[in-house]
Design a protein around this motif. Structure first.
Motif, PDB file in Angstrom:
ATOM      1  N   MET A 158       0.140  -7.026   5.775  1.00 37.81           N
ATOM      2  CA  MET A 158      -0.445  -5.889   5.939  1.00 37.81           C
ATOM      3  C   MET A 158      -1.882  -5.980   5.070  1.00 37.81           C
ATOM      4  O   MET A 158      -2.914  -5.456   5.224  1.00 37.81           O
ATOM      5  N   LEU A 162      -5.855  -5.902   6.568  1.00 35.76           N
ATOM      6  CA  LEU A 162      -6.631  -4.688   6.308  1.00 35.76           C
ATOM      7  C   LEU A 162      -7.961  -5.161   5.470  1.00 35.76           C
ATOM      8  O   LEU A 162      -9.034  -4.757   5.799  1.00 35.76           O
ATOM      9  N   GLY A 165      -9.974  -7.288   8.263  1.00 35.27           N
ATOM     10  CA  GLY A 165     -10.671  -6.371   8.983  1.00 35.27           C
ATOM     11  C   GLY A 165     -11.686  -5.851   8.625  1.00 35.27           C
ATOM     12  O   GLY A 165     -13.026  -6.068   9.247  1.00 35.27           O
TER      13      GLY A 165
ATOM     14  N   ILE B  27     -12.053   3.436   4.874  1.00 33.45           N
ATOM     15  CA  ILE B  27     -11.377   2.289   4.191  1.00 33.45           C
ATOM     16  C   ILE B  27     -11.100   2.516   2.731  1.00 33.45           C
ATOM     17  O   ILE B  27     -10.248   2.187   2.150  1.00 33.45           O
ATOM     18  N   ALA B  33      -2.304   3.529   5.883  1.00 35.67           N
ATOM     19  CA  ALA B  33      -2.943   2.144   6.455  1.00 35.67           C
ATOM     20  C   ALA B  33      -3.380   2.383   7.910  1.00 35.67           C
ATOM     21  O   ALA B  33      -4.353   1.820   8.173  1.00 35.67           O
ATOM     22  N   VAL B  36      -6.739   3.386   7.317  1.00 30.67           N
ATOM     23  CA  VAL B  36      -7.958   2.359   6.993  1.00 30.67           C
ATOM     24  C   VAL B  36      -8.243   1.522   8.487  1.00 30.67           C
ATOM     25  O   VAL B  36      -9.093   0.808   8.489  1.00 30.67           O
ATOM     26  N   LEU B  37      -7.029   1.373   9.278  1.00 29.35           N
ATOM     27  CA  LEU B  37      -7.239   0.508  10.265  1.00 29.35           C
ATOM     28  C   LEU B  37      -8.276   1.263  11.422  1.00 29.35           C
ATOM     29  O   LEU B  37      -9.378   0.770  11.923  1.00 29.35           O
ATOM     30  N   ILE B  40     -11.700   0.305  10.230  1.00 30.19           N
ATOM     31  CA  ILE B  40     -12.389  -0.989  10.275  1.00 30.19           C
ATOM     32  C   ILE B  40     -12.575  -0.932  11.846  1.00 30.19           C
ATOM     33  O   ILE B  40     -13.586  -1.507  12.184  1.00 30.19           O
TER      34      ILE B  40
END
Lengths: 481, 108
Positions: A158, A162, A165, B27, B33, B36-37, B40
């Motif tokens: 993970m 992150l 990315g 982010i 999470a 954050v994705l 991105i």
């Protein structure tokens, strides 16, 4: 028909990449056959594909493929090495005992890293570079969290995805600005646009585009993922995730610096000074943080950050073939020692349950040969003569000491960090060799798998051989010129 | 002052910049999470929009490098999202949580 003939002859230099791609498809197909699925057949198919690719990539022909990929001296040397290292990691994978029968899937991911790294090593276009890095990344994310239902591996994956990315997003944003401001995506076109004028905006965008490469080289401040990934992921996966992309990133860094920043407008000394400062920061942060670690794999991760900084220092020492040769030789020495050390740790990790320094006690009695080899690889990483790491460090130091004041300062930082790193490696060796341990039985019942032993010996031979091959640097420089 | 409108590149670049800034903000600040994705993805799509805009407004009309790059970016972003979601699912399965403050087992 002539169009088809032209296409074939133009794509012929990419035969190694095509070979690995066919290998990926073959492994996936072999996975569909139930009889093959439970064995390591798919894995050996991948080894075969990599071996053929390495032989094909040895061809001395130089070519430019549609302004996208360039097979120059650096790519001509690094591509076969990448194929070879990928093959060795796959062979070592055959020695792993897996319960889930996922050899084929694992091999697909390792081959994906190999293919991406070969494309990156030959990239001469920012989009190709980004796509190659993405290919490496996507396979790496999966490899990092390979152990199912393992909380640490999942967390490593993970964090990896992150951070990765975000780095990839910043890089792409920079690339799109470079494209808008210069009208080119290929390195030579950008270099030509620079030669006319060099607005600061383009330089800033190029710096953003550099983030993706810095991430793969684990240069501070893009290193945050590395210790966690190294600690949480299976050691063998780390060997693929750590060393192979660094080879590719180093190669493309050398090419980018040489073609995109023309010496007429950007004096090499100023670029070198900026890169030397980045290298110094990497070396300093990595060597000091490594002292505080209590896990052997985390120490190896920080050593990787330091080695990334050293490669940056070699690339900073001017655009000549001698500097490029020292950078590539350094990466070869690093790859041999790093894959070997991680393979040793993967054997010990399986035997002792963990790579924490406290748990490594008694390793010498349980696995004497593996521990001795681990010490050999760590000595090479530390730069002890006559091993490869020493020759490589010596070459980089020579290059840096011949440069400007910033480079000389970075060379001294390299010397200081070498001493500090040696202390961290000694912590591992002390834990594995000298620490008093509960009387563990020698692992005579569990024999070392033959493929693992073979790869360990190959890595050791590479580490010693590269160190004793005194004409290596002139030979590599001759390939580049 | 650049004039904004459908026929001006400035408006596209402004939207892309806002998207990128939103991504960076997500982010930096999100503890989940998935948040954050999404950040991105916003960054990648800002870059794709910029590629398309630069490609459209460049002088050489029959060169489609920018548009091609945008298509590549969209595909790669989808692949990245698939892998990332699979990994987040793996984390959720092992620790029943994808809060970045909570998943902190790996440390020195």
């Amino acid at each position: 028909m002539s169009f088809a003939n032209n296409a074939v002859s133009e794509l012929a230099p990419l035969a190694p990449e095509a070979c690995v791609a066919v290998g990926i498809c073959a492994v996936l197909c072999a996975d569909l056959v139930p009889a093959l699925r439970t064995r390591t057949a798919g894995l050996w198919l991948g080894v075969l594909a990599c071996a053929i690719a390495a032989v094909l990539a040895l061809s001395p022909a130089r070519a430019i493929v549609a302004q996208m990929l360039v097979i120059d001296g650096v790519a001509g040397l690094v591509r076969p090495v990448i194929a070879l290292v990928t093959a060795f990691v796959l062979i070592a994978g055959a020695g792993e005992r897996r319960s889930a029968n996922d050899h084929g899937a694992w091999a697909t991911c390792v081959l994906g890293i190999g293919l991406g790294a070969m494309l990156v090593a030959a990239a001469a276009n920012l989009i190709v570079l980004w796509l190659g890095l993405e290919l490496i990344s996507l396979a790496s994310y999966a490899l990092a969290s390979w152990r199912a239902r393992d909380r640490r591996a999942a967390e490593a994956g993970m964090k990896f995805v992150l951070f990765g990315g975000a780095a990839s997003g910043v890089m792409l944003f920079g690339i799109s600005h470079v494209f808008g401001l210069t009208g080119h995506l290929d390195f030579t076109g950008i270099g030509a646009a620079f030669a006319q004028q060099m607005p600061i905006a383009v330089l800033a965008s190029l710096l953003m585009a550099f983030v993706g490469v810095a991430y793969k080289l684990t240069i501070v401040p893009f290193h945050f993922y590395a210790p966690d990934v190294y600690q949480g992921a299976p050691a063998l996966s780390v060997a693929a995730v750590g060393a192979v992309p660094k080879l590719a990133a180093g190669a493309v860094l050398l090419r980018g610096l040489a073609t995109m920043l023309p010496p007429s407008l950007v004096p090499p000394a100023s670029v070198g000074a900026v890169l030397a400062v980045a290298a110094m920061v990497s070396l300093g942060v990595a060597s000091l943080t490594a002292l505080a670690q209590r896990d052997a794999k985390r120490i190896v991760a920080f050593s990787g950050i330091g080695h990334g900084g050293t490669v940056l220092l070699a690339a900073a020492s001017g655009g000549g073939t001698a500097a490029a040769a020292s950078a590539i030789f350094y990466l070869l020495a690093y790859a041999a020692a790093n894959v070997g050390a991680l393979l040793c740790l993967s054997v010990l990790e399986r035997d002792l349950g963990s790579c924490e320094l406290a748990k490594l006690a008694g390793a010498i009695r349980r696995r004497p040969w593996v521990t001795v080899l681990l010490c050999l690889f760590l000595f090479s990483l530390a730069g002890v003569p006559p091993l490869a790491g020493f020759t490589a460090k010596w070459a980089v130091l020579q290059q840096a000491l011949g440069g400007g004041p910033m480079l000389v300062a970075a060379a001294f930082a390299l010397l200081a960090s070498t001493a500090i790193f040696a202390w961290s490696y000694l912590l591992i060796i002390r834990a594995a060799v000298l620490a008093p341990a509960p009387l563990l039985p020698r692992a005579s019942g569990v024999r070392m798998p033959l493929p693992t032993a073979f790869v360990l010996l190959c890595c050791a031979a590479g580490t010693i051989g590269l160190g004793l091959w005194l004409d290596a640097l002139p030979a590599i420089a001759q390939v580049f010129s | 002052m650049a004039d904004f409108g459908p026929s001006s590149i400035a408006s596209y670049l402004a939207v892309a910049l806002v998207l990128f800034a939103a991504g960076v903000l997500a982010i930096g600040t999100r503890r989940n999470a998935i948040g954050v994705l999404i950040g991105i993805e916003l960054m990648l799509n800002a870059a794709a929009l910029q590629f398309a805009a630069y490609g459209r407004f460049r002088a050489e009309a029959n060169d489609v490098q920018g548009q091609t790059a945008a298509v590549f970016v969209v595909v790669a972003a989808a692949a990245e999202a698939a892998v990332a979601l699979a990994l987040l699912f793996a984390v959720y399965r092992t620790s029943r949580d994808i809060d970045l403050e909570q998943t902190r087992e790996l440390r020195s």
